[in-house]
Design an enzyme around this catalytic site. Sequence first.
Site, PDB file in Angstrom:
ATOM      1  N   ASP A  13      -0.986  -0.890  10.684  1.00  0.00           N
ATOM      2  CA  ASP A  13      -1.815  -2.052  11.035  1.00  0.00           C
ATOM      3  C   ASP A  13      -2.248  -2.037  12.499  1.00  0.00           C
ATOM      4  O   ASP A  13      -2.392  -3.089  13.118  1.00  0.00           O
ATOM      5  CB  ASP A  13      -1.087  -3.377  10.737  1.00  0.00           C
ATOM      6  N   LYS A  16      -6.648   0.861  12.596  1.00  0.00           N
ATOM      7  CA  LYS A  16      -7.234   2.190  12.350  1.00  0.00           C
ATOM      8  C   LYS A  16      -8.631   2.063  11.763  1.00  0.00           C
ATOM      9  O   LYS A  16      -9.484   2.892  12.024  1.00  0.00           O
ATOM     10  CB  LYS A  16      -6.354   2.980  11.352  1.00  0.00           C
ATOM     11  N   GLY A  40      -4.423  -0.259   3.368  1.00  0.00           N
ATOM     12  CA  GLY A  40      -5.566  -1.102   3.041  1.00  0.00           C
ATOM     13  C   GLY A  40      -6.411  -1.370   4.256  1.00  0.00           C
ATOM     14  O   GLY A  40      -5.874  -1.619   5.322  1.00  0.00           O
ATOM     15  N   HIS A  41      -7.708  -1.240   4.089  1.00  0.00           N
ATOM     16  CA  HIS A  41      -8.557  -1.754   5.156  1.00  0.00           C
ATOM     17  C   HIS A  41      -9.907  -2.229   4.653  1.00  0.00           C
ATOM     18  O   HIS A  41     -10.355  -1.870   3.582  1.00  0.00           O
ATOM     19  CB  HIS A  41      -8.603  -0.826   6.361  1.00  0.00           C
ATOM     20  N   GLN A 223      -0.409   4.012   7.263  1.00  0.00           N
ATOM     21  CA  GLN A 223       0.817   3.477   7.878  1.00  0.00           C
ATOM     22  C   GLN A 223       0.945   3.957   9.341  1.00  0.00           C
ATOM     23  O   GLN A 223      -0.055   4.158   9.987  1.00  0.00           O
ATOM     24  CB  GLN A 223       2.070   3.822   7.056  1.00  0.00           C
TER      25      GLN A 223
HETATM   26  P1  IMP Z   1       6.168   0.959   0.740  1.00  0.00           P
HETATM   27  O1  IMP Z   1       5.277   1.931   1.435  1.00  0.00           O
HETATM   28  O2  IMP Z   1       5.408   0.039  -0.182  1.00  0.00           O
HETATM   29  O3  IMP Z   1       7.338   1.613   0.063  1.00  0.00           O
HETATM   30  O4  IMP Z   1       6.806  -0.012   1.856  1.00  0.00           O
HETATM   31  C1  IMP Z   1       7.766   0.469   2.794  1.00  0.00           C
HETATM   32  C2  IMP Z   1       7.558  -0.167   4.154  1.00  0.00           C
HETATM   33  O5  IMP Z   1       6.322   0.275   4.700  1.00  0.00           O
HETATM   34  C3  IMP Z   1       7.476  -1.698   4.148  1.00  0.00           C
HETATM   35  O6  IMP Z   1       8.036  -2.184   5.346  1.00  0.00           O
HETATM   36  C4  IMP Z   1       5.985  -1.963   4.140  1.00  0.00           C
HETATM   37  O7  IMP Z   1       5.677  -3.235   4.681  1.00  0.00           O
HETATM   38  C5  IMP Z   1       5.500  -0.838   5.027  1.00  0.00           C
HETATM   39  N1  IMP Z   1       4.106  -0.464   4.766  1.00  0.00           N
HETATM   40  C6  IMP Z   1       3.622   0.265   3.750  1.00  0.00           C
HETATM   41  N2  IMP Z   1       2.290   0.429   3.860  1.00  0.00           N
HETATM   42  C7  IMP Z   1       1.926  -0.192   4.995  1.00  0.00           C
HETATM   43  C8  IMP Z   1       0.662  -0.332   5.676  1.00  0.00           C
HETATM   44  O8  IMP Z   1      -0.388   0.175   5.255  1.00  0.00           O
HETATM   45  N3  IMP Z   1       0.697  -1.036   6.841  1.00  0.00           N
HETATM   46  C9  IMP Z   1       1.857  -1.541   7.354  1.00  0.00           C
HETATM   47  N4  IMP Z   1       3.041  -1.431   6.751  1.00  0.00           N
HETATM   48  C10 IMP Z   1       3.076  -0.758   5.585  1.00  0.00           C
END
Ligand code: IMP
Length: 429
Positions: A13, A16, A40-41, A223
């Site tokens: 977040d 990007k 997501g964006h 991420q």
């Molecule tokens: P997962 O990727 O759904 O398994 O989530 C694992 C961790 O990564 C959690 O803390 C989510 O909030 C974080 N996370 C996953 N994708 C994103 C993203 O695109 N932006 C920010 N945090 C993310």
Amino acid sequence: MANVTVIGAQWGDEGKGKIVDWLASRADAVVRFQGGHNAGHTLVIDGTTYKLSLLPSGIVTGTLSIVGNGVVLDPWALKAEVEKLIGQGVAITPDNFAIADNCPLILPIHRDLDQLRETAAGKGKIGTTGRGIGPAYEDKVGRRAIRVCDLAHLDTLDPQLDRLCAHHDALRAGFNEPPVDRARLIADLKEIAPFVLQFAQPVWKRLRDVRKEGARILFEGAQGVLLDVDHGTYPFVTSSNTVSGTVASGSGVGPGSAGFVLGIVKAYTTRVGSGPFPTELQDEVGQRLGERGHEFGTVTGRQRRCGWFDAVLVRQSCAISGVTGIALTKLDVLDGFDTLKICTGYKLRGEVIDYLPSHAADQAEVEPVYEEMEGWKGSTAGARSWADLPAQAVKYIRRIEELIDCPVASVSTSPERDDTILVRDPFED
Ligand code: IMP
């Protein structure tokens, strides 16, 4: 350097989207190499809003867009995203969109397991996006995954399904859930297969060919480095490698292909989900950052935790990911603060350290050592040159550069594409 790799240098977040969109409009191909539809964006082009989760950013402007093998792909989520964009007038065809045929699938049983585990964990949950990302990567490494290429061989899938279902049935039994509905899974896969297969191909080959033609490739990370499964705040991480090194293994190119590694860095720090966050502010300053920065997740809508800029973390991310230059974002959110704090080190059991230790308990225990700086009175919003910035804002940026040991390539001062101070153009560097 012909190529550019964009990665988040904090917990995701970082903003990007705006930078990736600008770079994508000048690239010949855009490649996703890790993660899935947990990212997501939102893109706004000529007044129309497009929401992307799994599709690479080039798709809206017709640039060749590639989902690499390092991604985990939910075929139903993909179909929904593609259909929505086509409905908005975006062309998505096998000419401009390709999916690695060795990409593992996210199945409904992965989403089930992700959500069952999070619910059962209660307060100890990771705070995942609930999209099945972790369980899908587990099955890939466990050699049980169903991959895109398997969709063309569903009639001979039984031995693989035996392994997959035996594993999941045991796990589901632990949650008092019925065994996998195998007939339904096969029927669903048969139904979705033609849609996915029209885009499937060995993308390493496609990338080799476009590179031979001199294409400029943008590798689009999702991420952030602190969510990397090896280098992040484990176990509060995602299940993929989010570092720039994954470009090679996640799309099938050599390690020299990453090109200019652009680390996206927010002018303060945020995190969504659970886990350590040394500079978190649970007071009105944190609330002010969240409100001014509109800090709500694009995928889950969750409120993001906010805190001061942590130079220790970003320095670590830049080193681990070989960052060539950073794009500093959301500087305008800091407008009007009387004082700003930057974390320059941590105190751990009486000792000052200059890195984030690996153990979760130590990560939770470190206390930030702050340096205070005077804020600025004027506005940075919309600035397009150094001369547009208040002197204190320039000082803040220069201090960040010094502390993280990495130069600034650009500074973003509003969500608008042109409100950017460009120091180095990554494609021209
Ligand atoms: P997962 O990727 O759904 O398994 O989530 C694992 C961790 O990564 C959690 O803390 C989510 O909030 C974080 N996370 C996953 N994708 C994103 C993203 O695109 N932006 C920010 N945090 C993310």
